[in-house]
Design an enzyme around this catalytic site. Structure first.
Site, PDB file in Angstrom:
ATOM      1  N   GLU A 143       1.447  21.825  -0.709  1.00  0.00           N
ATOM      2  CA  GLU A 143       2.203  22.893  -0.040  1.00  0.00           C
ATOM      3  C   GLU A 143       1.340  24.136   0.157  1.00  0.00           C
ATOM      4  O   GLU A 143       1.573  24.919   1.079  1.00  0.00           O
ATOM      5  CB  GLU A 143       3.481  23.193  -0.834  1.00  0.00           C
ATOM      6  CG  GLU A 143       4.502  22.076  -0.633  1.00  0.00           C
ATOM      7  CD  GLU A 143       5.448  21.855  -1.794  1.00  0.00           C
ATOM      8  OE1 GLU A 143       5.588  22.751  -2.636  1.00  0.00           O
ATOM      9  OE2 GLU A 143       6.060  20.770  -1.844  1.00  0.00           O
ATOM     10  N   SER A 145       8.426  12.695  -5.749  1.00  0.00           N
ATOM     11  CA  SER A 145       9.768  12.156  -6.021  1.00  0.00           C
ATOM     12  C   SER A 145       9.843  11.397  -7.350  1.00  0.00           C
ATOM     13  O   SER A 145      10.608  10.432  -7.468  1.00  0.00           O
ATOM     14  CB  SER A 145      10.257  11.271  -4.869  1.00  0.00           C
ATOM     15  OG  SER A 145      10.266  11.999  -3.663  1.00  0.00           O
ATOM     16  N   ASN A 162       6.806  21.073 -11.902  1.00  0.00           N
ATOM     17  CA  ASN A 162       6.420  22.084 -10.908  1.00  0.00           C
ATOM     18  C   ASN A 162       7.711  22.588 -10.266  1.00  0.00           C
ATOM     19  O   ASN A 162       8.311  21.891  -9.455  1.00  0.00           O
ATOM     20  CB  ASN A 162       5.495  21.454  -9.857  1.00  0.00           C
ATOM     21  CG  ASN A 162       5.172  22.420  -8.727  1.00  0.00           C
ATOM     22  OD1 ASN A 162       5.497  23.615  -8.794  1.00  0.00           O
ATOM     23  ND2 ASN A 162       4.531  21.915  -7.678  1.00  0.00           N
ATOM     24  N   GLU A 184      -0.745  13.024  -5.485  1.00  0.00           N
ATOM     25  CA  GLU A 184       0.561  13.249  -4.856  1.00  0.00           C
ATOM     26  C   GLU A 184       0.480  12.940  -3.364  1.00  0.00           C
ATOM     27  O   GLU A 184       0.063  13.812  -2.575  1.00  0.00           O
ATOM     28  CB  GLU A 184       0.990  14.719  -5.019  1.00  0.00           C
ATOM     29  CG  GLU A 184       1.169  15.177  -6.438  1.00  0.00           C
ATOM     30  CD  GLU A 184       2.162  16.348  -6.529  1.00  0.00           C
ATOM     31  OE1 GLU A 184       3.135  16.220  -7.267  1.00  0.00           O
ATOM     32  OE2 GLU A 184       1.961  17.371  -5.859  1.00  0.00           O
ATOM     33  N   LYS A 196       8.060  24.998  -8.233  1.00  0.00           N
ATOM     34  CA  LYS A 196       7.850  25.583  -6.899  1.00  0.00           C
ATOM     35  C   LYS A 196       8.535  26.950  -6.848  1.00  0.00           C
ATOM     36  O   LYS A 196       8.482  27.670  -7.846  1.00  0.00           O
ATOM     37  CB  LYS A 196       8.324  24.605  -5.822  1.00  0.00           C
ATOM     38  CG  LYS A 196       7.690  23.217  -6.037  1.00  0.00           C
ATOM     39  CD  LYS A 196       7.888  22.253  -4.932  1.00  0.00           C
ATOM     40  CE  LYS A 196       7.183  20.944  -5.266  1.00  0.00           C
ATOM     41  NZ  LYS A 196       7.281  19.942  -4.214  1.00  0.00           N
ATOM     42  N   GLY A 253       9.208  15.492  -2.040  1.00  0.00           N
ATOM     43  CA  GLY A 253      10.326  16.328  -1.604  1.00  0.00           C
ATOM     44  C   GLY A 253      11.481  15.582  -0.974  1.00  0.00           C
ATOM     45  O   GLY A 253      11.431  14.365  -0.777  1.00  0.00           O
ATOM     46  N   HIS A 294      -2.277  22.270  -4.518  1.00  0.00           N
ATOM     47  CA  HIS A 294      -1.039  21.558  -4.166  1.00  0.00           C
ATOM     48  C   HIS A 294      -0.927  21.436  -2.647  1.00  0.00           C
ATOM     49  O   HIS A 294      -1.328  22.339  -1.913  1.00  0.00           O
ATOM     50  CB  HIS A 294       0.183  22.300  -4.730  1.00  0.00           C
ATOM     51  CG  HIS A 294       1.425  21.471  -4.646  1.00  0.00           C
ATOM     52  ND1 HIS A 294       2.149  21.355  -3.488  1.00  0.00           N
ATOM     53  CD2 HIS A 294       2.047  20.690  -5.569  1.00  0.00           C
ATOM     54  CE1 HIS A 294       3.176  20.534  -3.709  1.00  0.00           C
ATOM     55  NE2 HIS A 294       3.130  20.116  -4.959  1.00  0.00           N
TER      56      HIS A 294
HETATM   57  P1  13P Z   1       9.186  16.258  -5.809  1.00  0.00           P
HETATM   58  O1  13P Z   1       9.209  15.640  -7.185  1.00  0.00           O
HETATM   59  O2  13P Z   1      10.332  17.187  -5.566  1.00  0.00           O
HETATM   60  O3  13P Z   1       9.006  15.235  -4.735  1.00  0.00           O
HETATM   61  O4  13P Z   1       7.886  17.197  -5.750  1.00  0.00           O
HETATM   62  C1  13P Z   1       6.673  16.655  -6.123  1.00  0.00           C
HETATM   63  C2  13P Z   1       5.663  17.727  -6.177  1.00  0.00           C
HETATM   64  O5  13P Z   1       5.226  18.254  -5.174  1.00  0.00           O
HETATM   65  C3  13P Z   1       5.219  18.171  -7.524  1.00  0.00           C
HETATM   66  O6  13P Z   1       4.103  18.984  -7.450  1.00  0.00           O
END
Ligand code: 13P
Length: 254
Positions: free
Chosen positions: A97, A213, A9, A165, A11, A171, A95
């Site tokens: 976010e 992560s 992902n 997640e 983002k 993050g 997600h």
């Molecule tokens: P990170 O791997 O950067 O923590 O992000 C995880 C995530 O939100 C994947 O959708």
């Protein structure tokens, strides 16, 4: 051991198409040698067509969101059919976010149904903001699953993937680290909830991935000790080298 699914992902990264192409071409070099790992990249939708190219290869692609209507007066949105036109086969929905910017269960449910109807595979993200010692957070997971999966036609359930997640583990500002045991415990719970929503047999076959992560250092522990069916990788999927290492780990598992 079944095929692992490793999804990147990206983002809202990277900021140039050139960089996006460089990362993909690096990843494709690793993917060329894989036989049993499913690899999906979810870049910003604006890059999809260019990255997918004319003929689909072993590296599969997806988007990070999609709208539920087919077409019409919906400024700024992209429909599942349009997404399919690019050659994308997957879409991440729900997600954290997006939930943080106001996306609620009912909207996620509409998006899932529309995306599945168009033939896309859906990666539904669930995860709690905080983990409490009494297990109250499991109620959050249960509600997220139930709301998102209301009235999903049973014949489309094989297009469903769940990504667990925990928000606090995502993050660079993560406040904690999920353990393989923690993942396993929650994945079992998720499957139990799924078996109440869809039929039991189908619930056993829905892949449950870990995200938060995930990187080359912890990939093996989540995939082996944690029993994850795959990983949803954020930051580490923006480096062909780091993501390539994760792919090789997934591929090497017996
Ligand atoms: P990170 O791997 O950067 O923590 O992000 C995880 C995530 O939100 C994947 O959708």
């Amino acid at each position: 051991m079944t095929k692992k699914i490793i999804i990147g992902n990206w983002k809202m990264n990277p900021v140039s198409r050139r960089e996006a192409r460089e990362i993909v071409s690096g990843i494709k070099k690793t993917v060329a040698s894989l036989r049993k790992t499913t690899v999906v990249l979810c870049p910003p939708v604006i890059y999809l067509e260019n990255l997918i190219g004319k003929k689909p290869g072993k590296t599969l692609f997806g988007a990070q969101d999609v709208y539920w209507e087919e077409k019409g007066a919906h400024t700024g949105n992209i429909s599942p059919i349009m997404l399919k036109e690019t050659g994308a086969l997957y879409v991440i929905l729900g997600h954290s976010e997006r939930r943080a910017s106001g996306e609620v269960g009912e909207i996620i449910n509409r998006k899932i149904k529309a995306a599945m109807k168009a033939g896309l595979k859906v990666v539904l993200c669930v995860g709690e903001k905080d983990r409490d010692a009494h297990g109250h957070y499991l109620k959050v997971l249960e509600a997220q699953l139930k709301e998102a999966l209301i009235k999903i036609p049973p014949r489309l359930v094989d297009q469903l993937i769940i990504a667990y997640e925990p928000v606090w583990a995502i993050g660079k500002d993560a406040t904690g680290v999920e353990t393989p045991e923690g993942f396993m415990h929650n994945a079992i719970f998720i499957r139990k909830v799924l078996s109440k929503i869809i039929n039991k047999k189908q619930a056993m076959t829905v892949p449950i991935l870990y995200g938060g992560s995930a990187d080359a250092k912890n990939a093996e522990s989540f995939l082996v000790a944690g029993g994850a069916d795959g990983l949803l990788v954020g930051r580490a999927s923006l480096s062909a080298k780091d993501f390539g290492e994760i792919l090789k780990i997934a591929e090497s598992l017996k």
